[in-house]
Design a protein around this motif. Structure first.
Motif, mmCIF file in Angstrom:
data_model
loop_
_atom_site.group_PDB
_atom_site.id
_atom_site.type_symbol
_atom_site.label_atom_id
_atom_site.label_comp_id
_atom_site.label_asym_id
_atom_site.label_seq_id
_atom_site.Cartn_x
_atom_site.Cartn_y
_atom_site.Cartn_z
ATOM 1 N N PHE A 130 -4.992 -3.606 3.063
ATOM 2 C CA PHE A 130 -3.534 -3.757 3.072
ATOM 3 C C PHE A 130 -2.990 -3.856 1.652
ATOM 4 C CE2 PHE A 130 -4.162 -5.446 7.498
ATOM 5 C CZ PHE A 130 -3.455 -4.445 8.125
ATOM 6 N N ASN A 131 -3.716 -4.513 0.757
ATOM 7 C CA ASN A 131 -3.287 -4.569 -0.641
ATOM 8 C C ASN A 131 -3.261 -3.178 -1.257
ATOM 9 O OD1 ASN A 131 -3.122 -7.342 -0.431
ATOM 10 N ND2 ASN A 131 -5.108 -7.718 -1.392
ATOM 11 N N THR A 132 -4.279 -2.391 -0.938
ATOM 12 C CA THR A 132 -4.353 -1.024 -1.481
ATOM 13 C C THR A 132 -3.220 -0.165 -0.949
ATOM 14 O OG1 THR A 132 -6.758 -1.221 -1.636
ATOM 15 C CG2 THR A 132 -5.833 1.000 -1.702
ATOM 16 N N ILE A 133 -2.948 -0.283 0.359
ATOM 17 C CA ILE A 133 -1.849 0.489 0.956
ATOM 18 C C ILE A 133 -0.519 0.105 0.315
ATOM 19 C CG2 ILE A 133 -0.565 0.903 3.080
ATOM 20 C CD1 ILE A 133 -3.186 0.523 4.599
ATOM 21 N N GLY A 134 -0.320 -1.201 0.139
ATOM 22 C CA GLY A 134 0.920 -1.651 -0.505
ATOM 23 C C GLY A 134 1.038 -1.116 -1.911
ATOM 24 N N GLY A 135 -0.077 -1.098 -2.669
ATOM 25 C CA GLY A 135 -0.043 -0.578 -4.026
ATOM 26 C C GLY A 135 0.267 0.913 -4.056
ATOM 27 N N VAL A 142 10.568 -3.665 -1.954
ATOM 28 C CA VAL A 142 10.814 -4.045 -0.558
ATOM 29 C C VAL A 142 9.686 -3.549 0.335
ATOM 30 C CG1 VAL A 142 12.341 -3.742 1.439
ATOM 31 C CG2 VAL A 142 13.308 -4.127 -0.837
ATOM 32 N N PHE A 143 9.319 -2.265 0.178
ATOM 33 C CA PHE A 143 8.244 -1.709 0.990
ATOM 34 C C PHE A 143 6.917 -2.398 0.681
ATOM 35 C CE2 PHE A 143 10.710 0.966 3.222
ATOM 36 C CZ PHE A 143 11.211 2.108 2.604
ATOM 37 N N PHE A 144 6.676 -2.671 -0.591
ATOM 38 C CA PHE A 144 5.433 -3.334 -1.005
ATOM 39 C C PHE A 144 5.295 -4.705 -0.356
ATOM 40 C CE2 PHE A 144 1.889 -4.304 -3.606
ATOM 41 C CZ PHE A 144 2.056 -5.597 -4.076
ATOM 42 N N ILE A 145 6.368 -5.493 -0.401
ATOM 43 C CA ILE A 145 6.322 -6.843 0.170
ATOM 44 C C ILE A 145 6.195 -6.783 1.688
ATOM 45 C CG2 ILE A 145 7.669 -8.963 0.497
ATOM 46 C CD1 ILE A 145 8.830 -8.506 -2.297
ATOM 47 N N LEU A 146 6.911 -5.844 2.339
ATOM 48 C CA LEU A 146 6.835 -5.715 3.799
ATOM 49 C C LEU A 146 5.412 -5.364 4.237
ATOM 50 C CD1 LEU A 146 10.154 -3.883 4.770
ATOM 51 C CD2 LEU A 146 9.489 -6.233 5.319
ATOM 52 N N ILE A 147 4.789 -4.426 3.523
ATOM 53 C CA ILE A 147 3.423 -4.032 3.880
ATOM 54 C C ILE A 147 2.480 -5.212 3.748
ATOM 55 C CG2 ILE A 147 1.437 -2.662 3.138
ATOM 56 C CD1 ILE A 147 3.374 -1.074 4.768
ATOM 57 N N GLY A 192 0.831 -6.765 7.042
ATOM 58 C CA GLY A 192 -0.613 -6.560 7.067
ATOM 59 C C GLY A 192 -1.391 -7.860 7.060
ATOM 60 N N HIS A 193 -1.031 -8.769 6.165
ATOM 61 C CA HIS A 193 -1.770 -10.026 6.085
ATOM 62 C C HIS A 193 -1.467 -10.942 7.269
ATOM 63 C CE1 HIS A 193 -3.885 -9.598 2.295
ATOM 64 N NE2 HIS A 193 -2.799 -9.061 1.751
ATOM 65 N N THR A 194 -0.250 -10.840 7.839
ATOM 66 C CA THR A 194 0.045 -11.621 9.051
ATOM 67 C C THR A 194 -0.839 -11.164 10.204
ATOM 68 O OG1 THR A 194 2.342 -11.977 8.379
ATOM 69 C CG2 THR A 194 1.818 -12.253 10.715
#
Length: 617
Positions: free
Chosen positions: A543-548, A562-567, A571-573
């Protein structure tokens, strides 16, 4: 530990019972056992007979094998069956026991067919003649990839059969000779595959006959129902006669209650104020008292987990003090992320202040403890919301030295740790079983347990000391031999003192098979601690990689954040929810199945639930 309980017996006028129970509620410390019992042994026998008739008739009504593959054979057996002039209850019970024995035998026969099928057909008499010539056969199986044609040049080998995975072959040697092959030598088949199948058909035929007998026994249903009604009339008449001749039994009520012995003085003072005759005795196992656990503040949080399996019986041990630290360790290893531990602590505070009266809210301290343990373990494993702490430049080098990284003997260190924990947990369970069974049932019944404990723990300790060089190889060898002799005598000769030694040896061999297969599978089950932690960490990293990737791919300055924080949040939830579920269920499984089984824990007691007035709840 288990609280000592006191048994209280009460005698009072029946009309006073309700008022008396209300006053006990005000005291708030008495667990009342309410049961209706027959007047004496004669009426108890009548009641038992009524139950037997009712249960037997219900079983016969439900008996239906019309959809079985051998339904026709069952119908023929039922048509030819002749009911004996005997007690219907005893007859049906006998048939049920025979049916259960046959089912077990059929399962064993099917297993034998699979075991003997590769050896095909042979004449046992011809095989026996080989021994008369001074030779003997050795039976082997090996994977296809492992089988070498060169073996046939070294030994007189005959391949019996093979499939896509295995090869079955025999080797001929002089009597008492040995064959040094990297293959598994297996016992000689007791009989051929066709004989095994014939034995199975015979068992199936016997099963059809027994089922037919049970179907025929449906003719007993009317007789059983009539006997049930007649016995009920006899019981009513008996009790009516007892009431007329013993009026006191119809005018008083007997109650039995239990309370912690530490409250004896307070309870006695309150009971003296009530209009009832009462007396007390120290509770015993035969009284089946309710169970109240007494533990320290840390261990008390985990009593709910013990209750999920079952409370201990009165003379058993309380498993919670051992369950608590290991469950905390297992949970934190499965979750394995320090960041998720922080989230659990925040959730516990939310439960504490927002839902204090809910069932989940009352468990906030447990959630807090699990969160704190996860922070520590997650830090040692080097994971923080999927980020590797070991590779982060901002983490102090001193902390990195404490992290569990690298390989041990070619395996990941975390995997080796999980196996080591499994070995320790299993050995601890065996130790608890040996000690507690000795206390409960005596040393004579636990000699075998102590033998296995000495063998397993002794070999592990000696092996460890030998590896680190604390003991020389010669000393280690002698110590292993001594331990082997002592434990062997305990396991195979003296496991049941007073019994035939040959029976003891057979029992020890069977115990060896169960112990060898069971312990290996039990220890390997602890690999889930490593696997779940690894899966959760990899998913968090993903999920970190996808957000990056989304952050770098989006060229709009604000929108990319915004998209980075949402992902990351979504993902972590999701990962936290799935990881928490696995981290709760699998440690429970390791505790309930692996630990409780090896520790001999029964867990059939009932929880202490005192009468408490509504204003005190």
């Amino acid at each position: 530990m288990i609280e000592k309980m006191t048994k209280y017996s009460f005698i009072m006028l029946s009309s006073y019972t309700e008022d008396f129970l209300q006053k006990l509620q005000e005291i708030g410390m008495m667990d009342i056992t309410r049961s209706r019992k027959p007047v004496d042994e004669a009426s108890a026998a009548l009641l038992d007979r009524m139950k037997d008739c009712k249960d037997t008739a219900a079983y016969l009504k439900k008996a239906d094998w019309s959809k079985d593959p051998d339904a026709q054979d069952i119908e023929k057996a039922a048509a030819s069956a002749v009911l004996p002039e005997t007690d219907p209850v005893a007859y049906v019970k006998e048939q049920k026991e025979r049916l259960e024995d046959l089912r077990n035998s059929i399962n064993s026969a099917k297993s034998r067919i699979r075991e003997y099928a590769p050896w095909g057909e042979f004449d046992r008499t011809s095989l026996d003649r080989i021994s008369e010539t001074g030779y003997e056969l050795h039976y082997f199986s090996a994977p296809v990839k492992a089988y070498k044609e060169e073996w046939e040049q070294e030994y007189p080998i005959e391949v019996i059969s093979r499939d896509s995975k295995n090869v079955w072959f025999v080797a001929v040697t002089p009597q008492n000779g040995t064959v040094s092959l990297p293959a598994k030598e297996i016992p000689a088949p007791a009989y051929s595959a066709s004989e095994a199948r014939a034995h199975l058909k015979e068992l199936e035929a016997q099963t059809a006959t027994v089922k037919g007998n049970i179907i025929k026994a449906k003719d007993f249903i009317g007789r059983l129902e009539t006997e049930y009604r007649e016995t009920a009339d006899k019981l009513d008449l008996y009790l009516a006669d007892a009431a007329s001749s013993q009026a006191a039994e119809n005018t008083v009520t007997l109650l039995v209650g239990f309370a912690p012995s530490k409250d004896d003085e307070k309870i006695s003072a309150e009971l003296d104020k009530l209009d009832a005759y009462w007396f007390k005795d120290a509770a015993t196992k035969e009284d089946n008292p309710p169970i109240k656990l007494r533990n320290n503040r840390f261990t008390r949080q985990f009593e709910v987990l013990t209750g999920m399996y079952g409370m201990p019986v009165y003379d058993e041990f309380d498993p919670t003090p051992i369950l608590a630290p290991f469950f905390l360790l297992f949970f934190s290893l499965c979750l394995g992320d320090a960041g998720y531990g922080i989230i659990l602590i925040l959730i516990s505070l939310l439960l504490r202040f927002k839902m204090p009266d809910s069932s989940f809210g009352k468990m906030w301290t447990l959630v807090l403890t699990l969160g704190a343990g996860t922070i520590v373990t997650g830090t040692l494993l080097g994971s923080f919301f999927g980020v590797s702490l070991y590779e982060a430049s901002w983490v102090p080098e001193g902390l990195k030295k404490c992290m569990i990284t690298g390989d041990i003997a070619g395996f990941p260190a975390a995997m080796v740790l999980a196996i080591a924990i499994g070995v320790i947990h299993t050995c601890l369970a065996m130790t608890v079983k040996a000690i507690c069974y000795t206390v409960r049932f005596g040393i004579k019944t636990t000699i075998s347990n102590w033998g296995w404990l000495l063998l397993i723990i002794g070999v592990l300790v000696l092996g460890g000391l030998g590896l680190i060089g604390a003991l020389s190889s010669q000393v280690t060898q002698i110590a292993v031999i001594v331990i082997g002799i002592i434990s062997g005598l305990a396991i195979y000769v003296f496991n049941t003192p007073g019994r035939n030694p040959l029976v003891n040896i057979g029992s020890g061999l069977w115990d060896t098979y169960n112990m060898a297969t069971g312990l290996i599978s039990d220890v390997l089950s602890y690999l889930r601690l490593y696997a779940l932690g690894l899966a959760g960490g990899m998913l968090g990293t993903a999920f970190n990689t996808i957000g990056g990737i989304i952050f770098e791919g989006c060229t709009i300055p604000v929108l990319n954040w915004v998209f980075f924080i949402l992902i990351l949040m979504l993902g972590h939830t999701l990962n936290l929810a799935m990881s928490c579920l696995g981290a709760f269920v699998h440690p429970l499984r390791l505790t309930f199945l692996e630990y409780f089984k090896n520790s001999g824990y029964e867990g059939t007691g009932r929880a202490y639930k005192p009468l408490v007035a509504d204003n005190k709840k």
